[in-house]
Design a protein around this motif. Structure first.
Motif, PDB file in Angstrom:
ATOM      1  N   THR A 109      37.512  29.738  29.233  1.00 24.09           N
ATOM      2  CA  THR A 109      37.558  31.145  29.635  1.00 24.09           C
ATOM      3  C   THR A 109      36.551  31.446  30.737  1.00 24.09           C
ATOM      4  O   THR A 109      36.878  32.117  31.725  1.00 24.09           O
ATOM      5  N   VAL A 110      35.331  30.956  30.590  1.00 26.15           N
ATOM      6  CA  VAL A 110      34.297  31.211  31.596  1.00 26.15           C
ATOM      7  C   VAL A 110      34.688  30.599  32.940  1.00 26.15           C
ATOM      8  O   VAL A 110      34.577  31.252  33.987  1.00 26.15           O
ATOM      9  N   LEU A 111      35.164  29.363  32.930  1.00 27.23           N
ATOM     10  CA  LEU A 111      35.554  28.718  34.190  1.00 27.23           C
ATOM     11  C   LEU A 111      36.712  29.454  34.864  1.00 27.23           C
ATOM     12  O   LEU A 111      36.721  29.653  36.079  1.00 27.23           O
ATOM     13  N   PHE A 112      37.679  29.876  34.064  1.00 28.90           N
ATOM     14  CA  PHE A 112      38.834  30.588  34.612  1.00 28.90           C
ATOM     15  C   PHE A 112      38.406  31.938  35.199  1.00 28.90           C
ATOM     16  O   PHE A 112      38.784  32.287  36.320  1.00 28.90           O
ATOM     17  N   LEU A 113      37.593  32.690  34.459  1.00 34.53           N
ATOM     18  CA  LEU A 113      37.162  34.007  34.942  1.00 34.53           C
ATOM     19  C   LEU A 113      36.268  33.891  36.174  1.00 34.53           C
ATOM     20  O   LEU A 113      36.375  34.699  37.103  1.00 34.53           O
ATOM     21  N   TYR A 114      35.390  32.890  36.207  1.00 28.80           N
ATOM     22  CA  TYR A 114      34.551  32.697  37.391  1.00 28.80           C
ATOM     23  C   TYR A 114      35.400  32.289  38.595  1.00 28.80           C
ATOM     24  O   TYR A 114      35.115  32.694  39.727  1.00 28.80           O
ATOM     25  N   GLY A 115      36.432  31.502  38.378  1.00 31.49           N
ATOM     26  CA  GLY A 115      37.322  31.158  39.481  1.00 31.49           C
ATOM     27  C   GLY A 115      38.014  32.386  40.044  1.00 31.49           C
ATOM     28  O   GLY A 115      38.128  32.544  41.266  1.00 31.49           O
ATOM     29  N   LEU A 116      38.468  33.269  39.159  1.00 31.01           N
ATOM     30  CA  LEU A 116      39.069  34.519  39.624  1.00 31.01           C
ATOM     31  C   LEU A 116      38.043  35.376  40.357  1.00 31.01           C
ATOM     32  O   LEU A 116      38.340  35.987  41.382  1.00 31.01           O
ATOM     33  N   LEU A 117      36.833  35.419  39.822  1.00 30.87           N
ATOM     34  CA  LEU A 117      35.768  36.215  40.434  1.00 30.87           C
ATOM     35  C   LEU A 117      35.420  35.704  41.829  1.00 30.87           C
ATOM     36  O   LEU A 117      35.140  36.485  42.737  1.00 30.87           O
ATOM     37  N   LEU A 118      35.476  34.389  42.005  1.00 33.01           N
ATOM     38  CA  LEU A 118      35.154  33.808  43.307  1.00 33.01           C
ATOM     39  C   LEU A 118      36.304  33.907  44.305  1.00 33.01           C
ATOM     40  O   LEU A 118      36.150  33.539  45.462  1.00 33.01           O
ATOM     41  N   GLY A 119      37.467  34.368  43.848  1.00 31.30           N
ATOM     42  CA  GLY A 119      38.550  34.648  44.788  1.00 31.30           C
ATOM     43  C   GLY A 119      39.703  33.678  44.786  1.00 31.30           C
ATOM     44  O   GLY A 119      40.526  33.710  45.694  1.00 31.30           O
ATOM     45  N   GLU A 120      39.803  32.812  43.802  1.00 31.23           N
ATOM     46  CA  GLU A 120      40.946  31.887  43.732  1.00 31.23           C
ATOM     47  C   GLU A 120      42.195  32.687  43.342  1.00 31.23           C
ATOM     48  O   GLU A 120      42.203  33.374  42.331  1.00 31.23           O
ATOM     49  N   HIS A 121      43.231  32.598  44.156  1.00 30.77           N
ATOM     50  CA  HIS A 121      44.448  33.365  43.907  1.00 30.77           C
ATOM     51  C   HIS A 121      45.551  32.542  43.257  1.00 30.77           C
ATOM     52  O   HIS A 121      46.488  33.101  42.706  1.00 30.77           O
ATOM     53  N   ASN A 122      45.455  31.220  43.327  1.00 30.23           N
ATOM     54  CA  ASN A 122      46.454  30.351  42.712  1.00 30.23           C
ATOM     55  C   ASN A 122      46.072  30.146  41.238  1.00 30.23           C
ATOM     56  O   ASN A 122      45.230  29.307  40.911  1.00 30.23           O
ATOM     57  N   VAL A 123      46.690  30.906  40.360  1.00 26.80           N
ATOM     58  CA  VAL A 123      46.314  30.919  38.947  1.00 26.80           C
ATOM     59  C   VAL A 123      46.652  29.595  38.268  1.00 26.80           C
ATOM     60  O   VAL A 123      45.892  29.126  37.415  1.00 26.80           O
ATOM     61  N   ILE A 124      47.728  28.967  38.656  1.00 25.46           N
ATOM     62  CA  ILE A 124      48.121  27.702  38.030  1.00 25.46           C
ATOM     63  C   ILE A 124      47.105  26.611  38.371  1.00 25.46           C
ATOM     64  O   ILE A 124      46.651  25.875  37.495  1.00 25.46           O
ATOM     65  N   ARG A 125      46.730  26.519  39.632  1.00 27.60           N
ATOM     66  CA  ARG A 125      45.723  25.545  40.038  1.00 27.60           C
ATOM     67  C   ARG A 125      44.384  25.832  39.353  1.00 27.60           C
ATOM     68  O   ARG A 125      43.696  24.914  38.907  1.00 27.60           O
ATOM     69  N   LEU A 126      44.038  27.105  39.247  1.00 31.23           N
ATOM     70  CA  LEU A 126      42.799  27.495  38.582  1.00 31.23           C
ATOM     71  C   LEU A 126      42.821  27.118  37.107  1.00 31.23           C
ATOM     72  O   LEU A 126      41.835  26.598  36.571  1.00 31.23           O
ATOM     73  N   ALA A 127      43.948  27.325  36.441  1.00 29.06           N
ATOM     74  CA  ALA A 127      44.062  26.955  35.019  1.00 29.06           C
ATOM     75  C   ALA A 127      43.950  25.441  34.841  1.00 29.06           C
ATOM     76  O   ALA A 127      43.251  24.967  33.938  1.00 29.06           O
ATOM     77  N   ILE A 128      44.607  24.684  35.700  1.00 22.40           N
ATOM     78  CA  ILE A 128      44.550  23.222  35.597  1.00 22.40           C
ATOM     79  C   ILE A 128      43.128  22.716  35.839  1.00 22.40           C
ATOM     80  O   ILE A 128      42.631  21.864  35.095  1.00 22.40           O
ATOM     81  N   MET A 129      42.473  23.258  36.837  1.00 19.36           N
ATOM     82  CA  MET A 129      41.094  22.834  37.118  1.00 19.36           C
ATOM     83  C   MET A 129      40.145  23.241  35.988  1.00 19.36           C
ATOM     84  O   MET A 129      39.232  22.491  35.645  1.00 19.36           O
ATOM     85  N   SER A 130      40.363  24.418  35.414  1.00 23.65           N
ATOM     86  CA  SER A 130      39.521  24.853  34.297  1.00 23.65           C
ATOM     87  C   SER A 130      39.682  23.920  33.100  1.00 23.65           C
ATOM     88  O   SER A 130      38.693  23.548  32.456  1.00 23.65           O
ATOM     89  N   ILE A 131      40.907  23.526  32.809  1.00 22.35           N
ATOM     90  CA  ILE A 131      41.156  22.599  31.702  1.00 22.35           C
ATOM     91  C   ILE A 131      40.517  21.250  31.993  1.00 22.35           C
ATOM     92  O   ILE A 131      39.852  20.663  31.139  1.00 22.35           O
ATOM     93  N   PHE A 132      40.702  20.753  33.211  1.00 22.78           N
ATOM     94  CA  PHE A 132      40.132  19.456  33.588  1.00 22.78           C
ATOM     95  C   PHE A 132      38.608  19.456  33.493  1.00 22.78           C
ATOM     96  O   PHE A 132      38.004  18.535  32.941  1.00 22.78           O
ATOM     97  N   ILE A 133      37.968  20.494  34.018  1.00 19.42           N
ATOM     98  CA  ILE A 133      36.502  20.561  33.983  1.00 19.42           C
ATOM     99  C   ILE A 133      36.000  20.729  32.556  1.00 19.42           C
ATOM    100  O   ILE A 133      34.978  20.140  32.181  1.00 19.42           O
TER     101      ILE A 133
END
Length: 176
Positions: A109-133
């Motif tokens: 949740t923290v990684l996903f929300l910080y990615g959104l906060l930093l301006g990532e617009h591709n939600v699928i890529r953000l979700a995959i990267m959050s899971i991987f990290i």
């Protein structure tokens, strides 16, 4: 915009109430022993879940209705100070989430929300990267450094953490 913020805060408050007040409410022994008795947590769970669904629908409708409104865009709202405050709010929320939800859900949740906060617009890529990290950090701390990470107190999330730990233990046994 104010209506959206109020709805989001209300939704988060209801979610907090569900996990900390309803799920952890004690059930009297007399009621727990009777298989035909209606448990005292059934109605609060049902009402809060229905409220969460209705508020989520309302949030979706507010966003959809104001999609083309230039004053409504989040980029205008998110100045540097606002982003800093939201980042602090994410960390504070994570500190409240860690014990009941466990490491996996909190980190994701923290990684996903910080990615959104930093301006990532591709939600699928953000979700995959959050899971991987999240998995990478779990392997580093739990497997390599032997640090016991919180599993959570919510039964479903605790079972999920135990399941992931069993998969990691099997992989570790196969590798070593």
């Amino acid at each position: 915009m104010f209506e959206l913020i109020c709805n989001i805060i209300l939704w988060l408050g209801m979610l907090y109430s569900y996990f900390f007040n309803v799920l952890e409410a004690p059930i009297p022994d007399r009621t727990a022993r009777n298989p035909y008795a209606l448990k005292p947590d059934i109605w609060p769970k049902t009402i809060i879940i229905l409220l969460l669904i209705c508020i989520a629908i309302n949030i979706f409708n507010i966003i959809r209705k104001n999609k083309n409104n230039p004053e409504f865009h989040l980029d205008a709202l998110l100045s540097i100070r606002a982003r800093l405050c939201m980042g602090i709010a994410i960390v504070i929320g994570a500190s409240f989430m860690l014990e009941p939800c466990g490491y996996m859900v909190t980190c994701l949740t923290v990684l996903f929300l910080y990615g959104l906060l930093l301006g990532e617009h591709n939600v699928i890529r953000l979700a995959i990267m959050s899971i991987f990290i999240t998995i990478l950090l779990y392997v580093v701390f739990s497997v390599l450094l032997s640090v016991n990470l919180p599993r959570g107190t919510i039964p479903e999330l605790r079972e999920f953490s135990l399941y992931v730990e069993s998969i990691v233990a099997k992989a570790k046994a196969a590798i070593f």
